[in-house]
Design an enzyme around this catalytic site. Structure first.
Site, PDB file in Angstrom:
ATOM      1  N   GLU A 207      21.987-125.018  -7.686  1.00  0.00           N
ATOM      2  CA  GLU A 207      22.572-125.402  -8.977  1.00  0.00           C
ATOM      3  C   GLU A 207      24.026-125.679  -9.009  1.00  0.00           C
ATOM      4  O   GLU A 207      24.685-124.520  -8.851  1.00  0.00           O
ATOM      5  CB  GLU A 207      22.036-124.407 -10.075  1.00  0.00           C
ATOM      6  CG  GLU A 207      20.454-124.512 -10.396  1.00  0.00           C
ATOM      7  CD  GLU A 207      19.843-125.549 -10.863  1.00  0.00           C
ATOM      8  OE1 GLU A 207      20.483-126.389 -11.361  1.00  0.00           O
ATOM      9  OE2 GLU A 207      18.606-125.651 -10.831  1.00  0.00           O
TER      10      GLU A 207
ATOM     11  N   CYS B  10      27.962-125.403 -17.076  1.00  0.00           N
ATOM     12  CA  CYS B  10      27.632-126.252 -15.780  1.00  0.00           C
ATOM     13  C   CYS B  10      27.220-127.440 -16.763  1.00  0.00           C
ATOM     14  O   CYS B  10      27.156-128.718 -16.168  1.00  0.00           O
ATOM     15  CB  CYS B  10      26.356-125.774 -15.030  1.00  0.00           C
ATOM     16  SG  CYS B  10      25.157-125.263 -15.722  1.00  0.00           S
TER      17      CYS B  10
HETATM   18  P1  NAP Z   1      31.459-120.293  -6.417  1.00  0.00           P
HETATM   19  O1  NAP Z   1      32.819-119.962  -6.169  1.00  0.00           O
HETATM   20  O2  NAP Z   1      30.667-121.404  -5.648  1.00  0.00           O
HETATM   21  O3  NAP Z   1      30.762-118.842  -6.567  1.00  0.00           O
HETATM   22  C1  NAP Z   1      29.418-118.911  -6.702  1.00  0.00           C
HETATM   23  C2  NAP Z   1      28.644-117.677  -6.133  1.00  0.00           C
HETATM   24  O4  NAP Z   1      28.714-117.709  -4.813  1.00  0.00           O
HETATM   25  C3  NAP Z   1      29.354-116.311  -6.285  1.00  0.00           C
HETATM   26  O5  NAP Z   1      28.542-115.203  -6.428  1.00  0.00           O
HETATM   27  C4  NAP Z   1      30.129-116.078  -5.069  1.00  0.00           C
HETATM   28  O6  NAP Z   1      30.643-114.603  -4.863  1.00  0.00           O
HETATM   29  C5  NAP Z   1      29.488-116.585  -3.878  1.00  0.00           C
HETATM   30  N1  NAP Z   1      29.935-117.003  -2.786  1.00  0.00           N
HETATM   31  C6  NAP Z   1      31.382-117.354  -2.540  1.00  0.00           C
HETATM   32  N2  NAP Z   1      31.250-117.625  -1.519  1.00  0.00           N
HETATM   33  C7  NAP Z   1      30.416-117.475  -0.663  1.00  0.00           C
HETATM   34  C8  NAP Z   1      29.822-117.841   0.623  1.00  0.00           C
HETATM   35  N3  NAP Z   1      30.868-118.084   1.724  1.00  0.00           N
HETATM   36  N4  NAP Z   1      28.641-117.556   1.117  1.00  0.00           N
HETATM   37  C9  NAP Z   1      27.813-116.998   0.010  1.00  0.00           C
HETATM   38  N5  NAP Z   1      28.135-116.824  -1.234  1.00  0.00           N
HETATM   39  C10 NAP Z   1      29.353-117.118  -1.637  1.00  0.00           C
HETATM   40  O7  NAP Z   1      31.253-120.818  -8.054  1.00  0.00           O
HETATM   41  P2  NAP Z   1      31.678-120.111  -9.289  1.00  0.00           P
HETATM   42  O8  NAP Z   1      33.196-120.485  -9.309  1.00  0.00           O
HETATM   43  O9  NAP Z   1      31.462-118.733  -9.394  1.00  0.00           O
HETATM   44  O10 NAP Z   1      31.066-121.154 -10.425  1.00  0.00           O
HETATM   45  C11 NAP Z   1      31.636-122.118 -10.995  1.00  0.00           C
HETATM   46  C12 NAP Z   1      30.798-123.513 -10.546  1.00  0.00           C
HETATM   47  O11 NAP Z   1      29.456-123.143 -10.887  1.00  0.00           O
HETATM   48  C13 NAP Z   1      31.055-124.629 -11.163  1.00  0.00           C
HETATM   49  O12 NAP Z   1      31.402-125.789 -10.453  1.00  0.00           O
HETATM   50  C14 NAP Z   1      29.861-124.750 -12.190  1.00  0.00           C
HETATM   51  O13 NAP Z   1      29.626-126.420 -12.425  1.00  0.00           O
HETATM   52  C15 NAP Z   1      28.935-124.325 -11.328  1.00  0.00           C
HETATM   53  N6  NAP Z   1      27.488-123.818 -12.076  1.00  0.00           N
HETATM   54  C16 NAP Z   1      26.454-124.594 -11.997  1.00  0.00           C
HETATM   55  C17 NAP Z   1      25.282-124.107 -12.834  1.00  0.00           C
HETATM   56  C18 NAP Z   1      23.962-124.926 -12.776  1.00  0.00           C
HETATM   57  O14 NAP Z   1      23.120-124.232 -13.316  1.00  0.00           O
HETATM   58  N7  NAP Z   1      23.989-126.153 -12.318  1.00  0.00           N
HETATM   59  C19 NAP Z   1      25.447-123.109 -13.639  1.00  0.00           C
HETATM   60  C20 NAP Z   1      26.723-122.408 -13.691  1.00  0.00           C
HETATM   61  C21 NAP Z   1      27.727-122.768 -12.982  1.00  0.00           C
HETATM   62  P3  NAP Z   1      31.949-114.099  -5.368  1.00  0.00           P
HETATM   63  O15 NAP Z   1      31.987-114.378  -6.680  1.00  0.00           O
HETATM   64  O16 NAP Z   1      32.099-112.731  -4.645  1.00  0.00           O
HETATM   65  O17 NAP Z   1      33.126-115.141  -4.448  1.00  0.00           O
END
Ligand code: NAP
Length: 515
Positions: free
Chosen positions: A258, A297
């Site tokens: 997602e 999102c």
């Molecule tokens: P993110 O930076 O991609 O982080 C998401 C998760 O991935 C966090 O738990 C993060 O851990 C982890 N992560 C980071 N780097 C990683 C790696 N190299 N390997 C494995 N895991 C890793 O996203 P975010 O900033 O938290 O969320 C915002 C984004 O999510 C927005 O673009 C939004 O549109 C999207 N979103 C989508 C939905 C949906 O249902 N489609 C829902 C909510 C949000 P850490 O926090 O420890 O870095």
């Protein structure tokens, strides 16, 4: 002195990491709250324990028993709800209504899976469709069955829904009989950790059914094996790392993604500024921009209106946004709190600057004072823009994850649909109008590019569940840029956690499946 280090729950034990931890902050006051750390955890042991101990215990239960377990989990969460509100206000900077979307939304979704699960009865596997004859006579047939996967479900979650993000996945996974390991986003991990701690302490799930690892995701994907699944919510960049991780590729680990999404709202042609449809669009856009400070999102990012209505729409939405008081969520009367962190605030401000290259600001909430919040807090006021050129790439490419939307003019419905498609696949589009046939036609035209289409007409205004509100009855996920995932959608959500197999056998043998 540093704050409390939150323990992780793995292999049936509470364990703090061996490092000094990553601090979590109050985004309004800037103060440190707690720390998380996963350094030194025995990850192979944690995954093995979840698979072997948790998996076996869950699979020994029937769907109805696991549904009853979800209901018990729901009771524990309900009993501790006040603590979750406090944590959410402190760590996510949310006002009560926004906390409800996450905390109560999570409990509601879990409760829905408890109810759906009860309807599956005392079975250990599910039938998929009817038997199909393999020859002329009906003696030898093919029946598809769904059996719980013998692995662990790893959840890597986003920062914006520490509660709902856990329970909307955990409900279907646990109901299916798969143990879960959740790794919440670091910035808001506290709420997820506290909820899991309450559930574990209450003893309402079998050992190994739920584990939580807070802090870095280092080493998690390396543990995945052939029958595990990984469900990721977050940015498209991290999604790419997960999808292409060598271990995920090697073992064909089933993956649900997602990711981000440039969602649209569209007013159908033929409605003027005095129409009920126009009014519905205006209310929904203003609401979507400000709920959870636009950190959803599913939030509306692009607002498509007939070119002649651009000024009227700008004025009407701005009038609503002007009433949104922004500041410390603890203060009475504040309608919108903060975004989650300094990094997010910076990212939102950069996003507004990018959009401003192709669009004009028609409402700039930053001109109004914040309520009891410092200028360097993570509060960001709403910004509405109006596109100068509806075809500019930036409008359709840049997701600003905050209280920001852009009005985009269109000259024909065909043009509007083409522009919406430029989002490359989104979670949701909403369409506003008064002619049921025209709405239905547009909904089907939008469907191939979206996971959900929300159709709003005056007759259902009072029942409107909201453009951005994810209901467990409806599918959540979207094609292309949105990640290509599918979650929720009632019992459809269970598919991801089951193996579908065709059993070719005598009709007499197949009859035993329904016995
Ligand atoms: P993110 O930076 O991609 O982080 C998401 C998760 O991935 C966090 O738990 C993060 O851990 C982890 N992560 C980071 N780097 C990683 C790696 N190299 N390997 C494995 N895991 C890793 O996203 P975010 O900033 O938290 O969320 C915002 C984004 O999510 C927005 O673009 C939004 O549109 C999207 N979103 C989508 C939905 C949906 O249902 N489609 C829902 C909510 C949000 P850490 O926090 O420890 O870095």
């Amino acid at each position: 002195m540093s704050s409390t280090l939150l323990p992780n729950w793995t292999s049936g034990q509470w364990q703090v990491g061996q490092g000094s931890g990553t601090p979590l902050f109050d985004p309004v006051k800037g103060s440190e709250l707690v720390r998380v750390d996963a350094t030194g955890l025995d990850l192979p042991g944690a995954f093995r324990y979840a698979r072997e101990v948790g998996g076996a215990a869950l699979r020994s239960m029937t769907y109805a028993q696991r549904a009853a377990m979800l209901a018990e989990v729901g009771k524990v969460l309900q009993a501790n709800r006040d603590a979750y509100y406090e944590i959410s206000t402190a760590n996510s900077g949310t006002v009560k209504n926004d906390t409800a979307v996450d905390v109560d939304g999570g409990m509601f979704t879990l409760g829905m899976y408890a109810k759906l699960g009860a309807s599956l009865g005392d079975r250990h596997f599910l039938l998929d469709g009817e038997p199909a004859r393999l020859g002329k006579d009906p003696l030898f047939q093919s029946q598809h069955v769904m059996t719980p996967r013998h692995g662990v479900a790893l959840f890597i979650n986003a920062f914006n829904f520490p509660s709902w993000g856990l329970w909307e996945k955990a409900g279907p996974a646990l109901l299916s009989g798969m143990p879960i390991i959740v790794k919440p986003a670091t910035a808001t991990a506290w709420l997820t950790q506290r909820m899991v701690q309450d559930v574990i302490d209450a003893g309402v799930v079998p050992p190994g059914a739920i584990s939580i690892i807070c802090g870095s995701s280092n080493g998690l994907l390396e543990q995945l094996l052939a029958f595990d699944v990984v469900s990721f919510t977050g940015s498209a960049d991290t999604a790419q790392i997960i999808r292409s991780h060598p271990n995920v590729v090697r073992h064909s680990v089933r993956t649900n993604i997602e990711a981000d999404s440039i969602n649209s709202a569209m007013l159908l042609p033929g409605h003027d500024a005095s129409s009920a449809a126009f009014d519905l669009l205006v209310k929904e856009v203003a609401r979507e921009m400000t709920i959870k400070s636009g950190q959803k999102c599913t939030a509306i990012r692009r607002v498509f209106v007939p070119a002649a209505l651009m000024d009227a729409a700008a004025q009407a939405i701005s009038a609503r946004l002007a009433k949104t008081t922004v500041g410390d969520p603890r203060v009475e009367g504040v309608r919108m709190g903060a975004v989650v962190s300094r990094a997010q605030k910076q990212s939102v401000l950069e996003g507004i600057a990018q959009l401003s290259q192709v669009a004009d600001k028609v409402f700039d909430g930053s001109q109004q004072p914040l309520v009891e919040a410092a200028a360097d807090s993570c509060c960001v006021a709403p910004t509405l823009l109006a596109a100068r050129d509806a075809h500019a790439d930036t409008l359709h490419d840049v997701e600003v994850f905050g209280p920001v939307a852009t009005l985009v003019p269109y000259t024909s419905e065909t043009e509007a649909l083409q522009l919406i498609q430029r989002g490359q696949g989104s979670l949701v589009a909403s369409v506003y109008g008064e002619d049921a046939a025209a709405l239905a036609k547009t909904a089907i035209a939008l469907a191939p590019f979206h996971g959900r289409v929300h159709v709003l007409s005056p007759d259902v205004a009072a029942m409107n569940t909201g453009h951005g509100n994810v209901m467990p009855q409806s599918l959540h996920g979207g094609p292309g840029r949105a990640g290509g995932g599918e979650e929720l959608g009632g019992l459809r959500a269970l598919n991801f956690y089951h193996q579908r197999s065709a059993i070719q056998a005598s009709t007499e043998s197949l009859n035993h499946f329904t016995a």
